[in-house]
Design an enzyme around this catalytic site. Sequence first.
Site, PDB file in Angstrom:
ATOM      1  N   ASP A  59       8.507 -23.144 -24.225  1.00 36.43           N
ATOM      2  CA  ASP A  59       8.923 -22.263 -24.027  1.00 36.43           C
ATOM      3  C   ASP A  59       9.353 -21.977 -22.818  1.00 36.43           C
ATOM      4  O   ASP A  59       8.230 -20.809 -22.283  1.00 36.43           O
ATOM      5  CB  ASP A  59       9.344 -20.980 -25.072  1.00 36.43           C
ATOM      6  N   HIS A  60       9.586 -22.519 -22.085  1.00 42.84           N
ATOM      7  CA  HIS A  60       9.432 -22.107 -20.405  1.00 42.84           C
ATOM      8  C   HIS A  60      10.873 -21.603 -19.536  1.00 42.84           C
ATOM      9  O   HIS A  60      11.716 -21.769 -19.988  1.00 42.84           O
ATOM     10  CB  HIS A  60       9.209 -23.233 -19.173  1.00 42.84           C
ATOM     11  N   GLY A 102       0.380 -16.758 -21.902  1.00 42.87           N
ATOM     12  CA  GLY A 102       1.632 -16.972 -21.041  1.00 42.87           C
ATOM     13  C   GLY A 102       1.258 -17.207 -19.220  1.00 42.87           C
ATOM     14  O   GLY A 102      -0.586 -17.122 -18.463  1.00 42.87           O
ATOM     15  N   GLU A 103       1.930 -17.931 -18.388  1.00 43.84           N
ATOM     16  CA  GLU A 103       2.020 -18.127 -17.096  1.00 43.84           C
ATOM     17  C   GLU A 103       2.765 -17.164 -16.239  1.00 43.84           C
ATOM     18  O   GLU A 103       4.029 -17.322 -16.622  1.00 43.84           O
ATOM     19  CB  GLU A 103       2.334 -19.561 -17.010  1.00 43.84           C
ATOM     20  N   ASN A 117       6.451 -18.386 -15.450  1.00 43.40           N
ATOM     21  CA  ASN A 117       7.660 -18.126 -16.378  1.00 43.40           C
ATOM     22  C   ASN A 117       7.376 -16.596 -16.310  1.00 43.40           C
ATOM     23  O   ASN A 117       8.850 -15.911 -16.632  1.00 43.40           O
ATOM     24  CB  ASN A 117       7.284 -18.750 -17.869  1.00 43.40           C
ATOM     25  N   GLY A 174      -2.862 -19.185 -33.250  1.00 45.53           N
ATOM     26  CA  GLY A 174      -4.015 -18.470 -31.777  1.00 45.53           C
ATOM     27  C   GLY A 174      -3.994 -19.245 -30.908  1.00 45.53           C
ATOM     28  O   GLY A 174      -4.442 -20.420 -30.905  1.00 45.53           O
ATOM     29  N   VAL A 203      -7.204 -22.429 -25.026  1.00 45.35           N
ATOM     30  CA  VAL A 203      -7.812 -23.862 -24.372  1.00 45.35           C
ATOM     31  C   VAL A 203      -9.368 -23.836 -23.731  1.00 45.35           C
ATOM     32  O   VAL A 203     -10.053 -24.508 -23.490  1.00 45.35           O
ATOM     33  CB  VAL A 203      -7.653 -23.920 -22.936  1.00 45.35           C
ATOM     34  N   THR A 246     -11.222 -18.083 -26.465  1.00 52.36           N
ATOM     35  CA  THR A 246     -10.691 -17.610 -26.709  1.00 52.36           C
ATOM     36  C   THR A 246     -10.502 -18.165 -28.139  1.00 52.36           C
ATOM     37  O   THR A 246      -9.598 -17.333 -28.919  1.00 52.36           O
ATOM     38  CB  THR A 246      -9.419 -18.127 -25.838  1.00 52.36           C
TER      39      THR A 246
END
Length: 325
Positions: A37-38, A104-105, A108, A167, A170, A174
């Site tokens: 989803d980008h 997120g990033e 985006n 969840g 990486v 987390t």
Amino acid sequence: MTIIGFHCSHEQIHPAQLLQDVQRAEQLGFDAAMSSDHFSPWSARQGHSGFAWSWLGAALATTSLPFGVVNAPGQRYHPAVVAQALGTLGAMFPGRIWAALGTGEASNEHITGDPWPPKDVRNARLRECVDVIRRLLAGEEVTHDGLVTVSGARLWSLPDRAPHLVGPAVSVTTAGEAAAWADGLITVNQPHDKLRRMIDAYREAGGKGPLRLQVHVSWAPSMQRAEEIAHDQWRTNTFPPPACWDIDSAEVFDLASEHVPVEQVKQVVLVSDDLDQHAAWLAEFVELGFDELFLHHVGQEQQAFQEAFADRVLPQLRRTSGGSA
């Protein structure tokens, strides 16, 4: 029985073609699918970025596969909108949709014009969003004032069973933190000792639900071509955090990756022209304990990969994991 899924990469493939690709995946025997989803691709060479939620409606309606979607609520998406999207798909396609909710990033999320928060703030914002989404999917009216604001929100069309909120992680830290709220864990292919520690951290913290793994692969009839595909399409995805979180455009990713060698790409993508080698690599993830593998061929053309893996790789994996899902 390990579920073998097909990853749908919106950054790389036109949405109309990607719909045909996932339909073909089902016909060839893949058990499930997963969608990115980008708003922006990782590279101008990838060149696409379809809207995942409208595409998911079409994909769910034209296949019988269960689907997951990776989503980042809190900036580009208000959590009430994510809850409504999940609730509607869950009502229309019971038991066939789950969402992996991450922080997120910038590539985006920067489009809103809001500042990109530091990671600790994004983590806290995600926890608020998860709580809002769960409450809305449970039928509550929600008002919330924090890092996100919700005023008198209620979902009027609810699924019989709330979709799972998974969840994504990486890192070992987390993974352990996700156990407090997640209905399952998903990560990407990494060194086996790290994956083992992530699984242990999640389970020891009380984490329940399936363990899922997205596996980046590159296959072609020749090793040279498999390397070319991986290097062309995925060298912008070799940067560890925080670079991968904080670079805010495909153009900057392309500049930063100009001199990334193919050997560096092969640290994050399983590259081989040998289908038996791919099957052996994937079987190792099954042995680690992953319940679902989502195969992402990092090329833009999917048909040859799908047909080759359906013929040679999936049967071997099913023998390893005790049969088809």
